[in-house]
Design a protein around this motif. Structure first.
Motif, PDB file in Angstrom:
ATOM      1  N   TYR A  35       0.801  -1.218   0.000  1.00  0.00           N
ATOM      2  CA  TYR A  35       0.000   0.000   0.000  1.00  0.00           C
ATOM      3  C   TYR A  35       0.838   1.273   0.000  1.00  0.00           C
ATOM      4  CZ  TYR A  35       0.159  -1.980   4.757  1.00  0.00           C
ATOM      5  OH  TYR A  35       0.528  -2.613   5.909  1.00  0.00           O
ATOM      6  N   LEU A  40      -0.123   1.436  -5.296  1.00  0.00           N
ATOM      7  CA  LEU A  40      -1.512   1.831  -5.534  1.00  0.00           C
ATOM      8  C   LEU A  40      -1.668   2.433  -6.928  1.00  0.00           C
ATOM      9  CD1 LEU A  40      -2.338   3.388  -2.043  1.00  0.00           C
ATOM     10  CD2 LEU A  40      -3.126   1.191  -2.943  1.00  0.00           C
ATOM     11  N   ASN A  46      -9.033   3.208  -9.211  1.00  0.00           N
ATOM     12  CA  ASN A  46      -9.375   4.421  -8.479  1.00  0.00           C
ATOM     13  C   ASN A  46      -9.203   4.164  -6.982  1.00  0.00           C
ATOM     14  OD1 ASN A  46     -10.124   5.864 -10.781  1.00  0.00           O
ATOM     15  ND2 ASN A  46     -12.205   5.073 -10.720  1.00  0.00           N
ATOM     16  N   HIS A  47      -8.572   5.079  -6.303  1.00  0.00           N
ATOM     17  CA  HIS A  47      -8.361   4.864  -4.877  1.00  0.00           C
ATOM     18  C   HIS A  47      -8.230   6.197  -4.148  1.00  0.00           C
ATOM     19  CE1 HIS A  47      -4.274   5.187  -6.599  1.00  0.00           C
ATOM     20  NE2 HIS A  47      -3.971   5.786  -5.450  1.00  0.00           N
ATOM     21  N   LYS A  48      -8.396   6.106  -2.851  1.00  0.00           N
ATOM     22  CA  LYS A  48      -8.160   7.244  -1.968  1.00  0.00           C
ATOM     23  C   LYS A  48      -7.249   6.787  -0.839  1.00  0.00           C
ATOM     24  CE  LYS A  48     -12.534   9.736  -2.647  1.00  0.00           C
ATOM     25  NZ  LYS A  48     -13.681  10.374  -1.949  1.00  0.00           N
ATOM     26  N   LYS A  49      -6.454   7.697  -0.355  1.00  0.00           N
ATOM     27  CA  LYS A  49      -5.606   7.430   0.804  1.00  0.00           C
ATOM     28  C   LYS A  49      -6.108   8.328   1.933  1.00  0.00           C
ATOM     29  CE  LYS A  49      -1.940   8.371  -1.701  1.00  0.00           C
ATOM     30  NZ  LYS A  49      -2.444   8.284  -3.087  1.00  0.00           N
ATOM     31  N   PRO A  63      -5.765   2.794   2.840  1.00  0.00           N
ATOM     32  CA  PRO A  63      -6.031   2.966   1.409  1.00  0.00           C
ATOM     33  C   PRO A  63      -7.367   2.312   1.073  1.00  0.00           C
ATOM     34  CG  PRO A  63      -4.559   1.122   1.742  1.00  0.00           C
ATOM     35  CD  PRO A  63      -4.904   1.639   3.109  1.00  0.00           C
ATOM     36  N   LEU A  65      -9.981   1.265  -2.204  1.00  0.00           N
ATOM     37  CA  LEU A  65     -10.137   1.130  -3.650  1.00  0.00           C
ATOM     38  C   LEU A  65     -11.568   1.468  -4.007  1.00  0.00           C
ATOM     39  CD1 LEU A  65      -8.269  -2.286  -4.070  1.00  0.00           C
ATOM     40  CD2 LEU A  65      -7.310   0.030  -3.965  1.00  0.00           C
ATOM     41  N   CYS A  66     -11.750   2.264  -5.051  1.00  0.00           N
ATOM     42  CA  CYS A  66     -13.070   2.818  -5.350  1.00  0.00           C
ATOM     43  C   CYS A  66     -13.550   2.430  -6.743  1.00  0.00           C
ATOM     44  CB  CYS A  66     -13.053   4.344  -5.240  1.00  0.00           C
ATOM     45  SG  CYS A  66     -12.530   4.961  -3.622  1.00  0.00           S
ATOM     46  N   ILE A  73     -16.803   1.236  -2.409  1.00  0.00           N
ATOM     47  CA  ILE A  73     -15.481   0.718  -2.098  1.00  0.00           C
ATOM     48  C   ILE A  73     -15.435  -0.728  -2.565  1.00  0.00           C
ATOM     49  CG2 ILE A  73     -13.827   0.171  -0.276  1.00  0.00           C
ATOM     50  CD1 ILE A  73     -14.880   2.482   1.311  1.00  0.00           C
ATOM     51  N   THR A  82      -6.554  -4.154   2.106  1.00  0.00           N
ATOM     52  CA  THR A  82      -6.560  -2.700   2.322  1.00  0.00           C
ATOM     53  C   THR A  82      -6.680  -2.450   3.829  1.00  0.00           C
ATOM     54  OG1 THR A  82      -8.928  -2.775   1.812  1.00  0.00           O
ATOM     55  CG2 THR A  82      -7.457  -1.987   0.082  1.00  0.00           C
TER      56      THR A  82
END
Length: 257
Positions: A35, A40, A46-49, A63, A65-66, A73, A82
């Motif tokens: 991660y 990533l 697509n992801h956000k941290k 992290p 995943l989107c 998610i 994650t």
């Protein structure tokens, strides 16, 4: 501490600094290259941290995943889990009670953030997140919207509490199943040796052949050359090591990073 008190003290914000994100991982009790931002980005998902803060101090991160519209998610076979990434500070010089309260508050504020901001949640925690009561309780209060919890089992070996040098035979091998013990003894008799150096060409061949056995097109699914370049880059930064097993004839058996 009730939900209102937790929400006032703990908060979640999106990471805007890759340096802060990677520093959190390096100083985590459960670090992993999986991660890091580089991995990533490599996944092309697509992801956000997210940072989890106690007041203004970052104490954890996760992290996520989107989906393409960032409303759900999801999970991916390219990122094996994650997990919540916990700063070592949480576990140092504190009583078990204080640690457990902190961990519960972290999972509580994360639970609230996820259900407030996403339509559905599919997430895989690691061994360090054991208390998931907010997600379990959700099933009682929201009968039409529920979390399906599926435990996955793993083995953890704590080297800190082992003084005997023969760790493998005294603490690991005896807990193997009979089949695994026989496989180990067979491997031992084949006189395999572990080395820390391996060429990128050999890594490619091993990974390509492994995926082929699993019925996967490694180049199509993972872009192997890019992945191997990424691993080499992390190795050059001393963020991971390469290991391989060879027999007496220098034939390559496996690779691990």
């Amino acid at each position: 501490m009730n939900d209102l008190a937790i929400s006032k003290k703990y908060n979640i914000c999106e990471c805007e600094s890759l340096e802060l994100w990677n520093n959190l991982i390096k100083n985590a009790v459960n670090p992993s290259v999986v991660y890091l931002d580089e991995f990533l980005e490599f996944s092309k998902i697509n992801h956000k941290k997210l940072f989890i803060r106690n007041k203004n101090e970052i104490i954890a991160g996760i992290p996520i995943l989107c989906s393409s519209d960032f409303k759900d998610i999801i999970i991916s076979n390219k990122i094996i889990y994650t997990p919540i990434i916990y700063k070592k500070k949480i576990f140092l010089n504190r009583s078990f009670g204080t640690i457990n309260i902190e961990l519960y508050n972290i999972i509580s504020v994360l639970y609230r953030y996820l259900i407030d901001n996403f339509n559905s949640v599919d997430i895989t925690f690691d061994y360090f997140t054991r208390d998931i009561r907010p997600f379990i309780w959700h099933n009682f209060y929201q009968p039409n919207e529920y979390f399906l919890v599926t435990p996955k089992f793993t083995s953890i070996l704590d080297y800190k509490n082992i003084n005997n040098k023969d760790i493998f035979n005294d603490h690991v091998l005896k807990n193997f199943s009979k089949t695994k013990r026989n496989e180990y003894r067979q491997a031992s008799s084949s006189k395999l040796k572990i080395y820390e150096e391996i060429t990128k060409k050999d890594i490619y061949k091993l990974m390509h052949d492994t995926f082929k056995v699993q019925g996967l097109d490694a180049d199509k699914e993972y872009n192997l050359n890019t992945l191997i370049d990424l691993l080499q880059n992390l190795k050059d930064k001393d963020m991971l090591k390469f290991f391989c097993a060879k027999n007496e004839s220098e034939e390559l058996y496996n690779f691990m990073a």
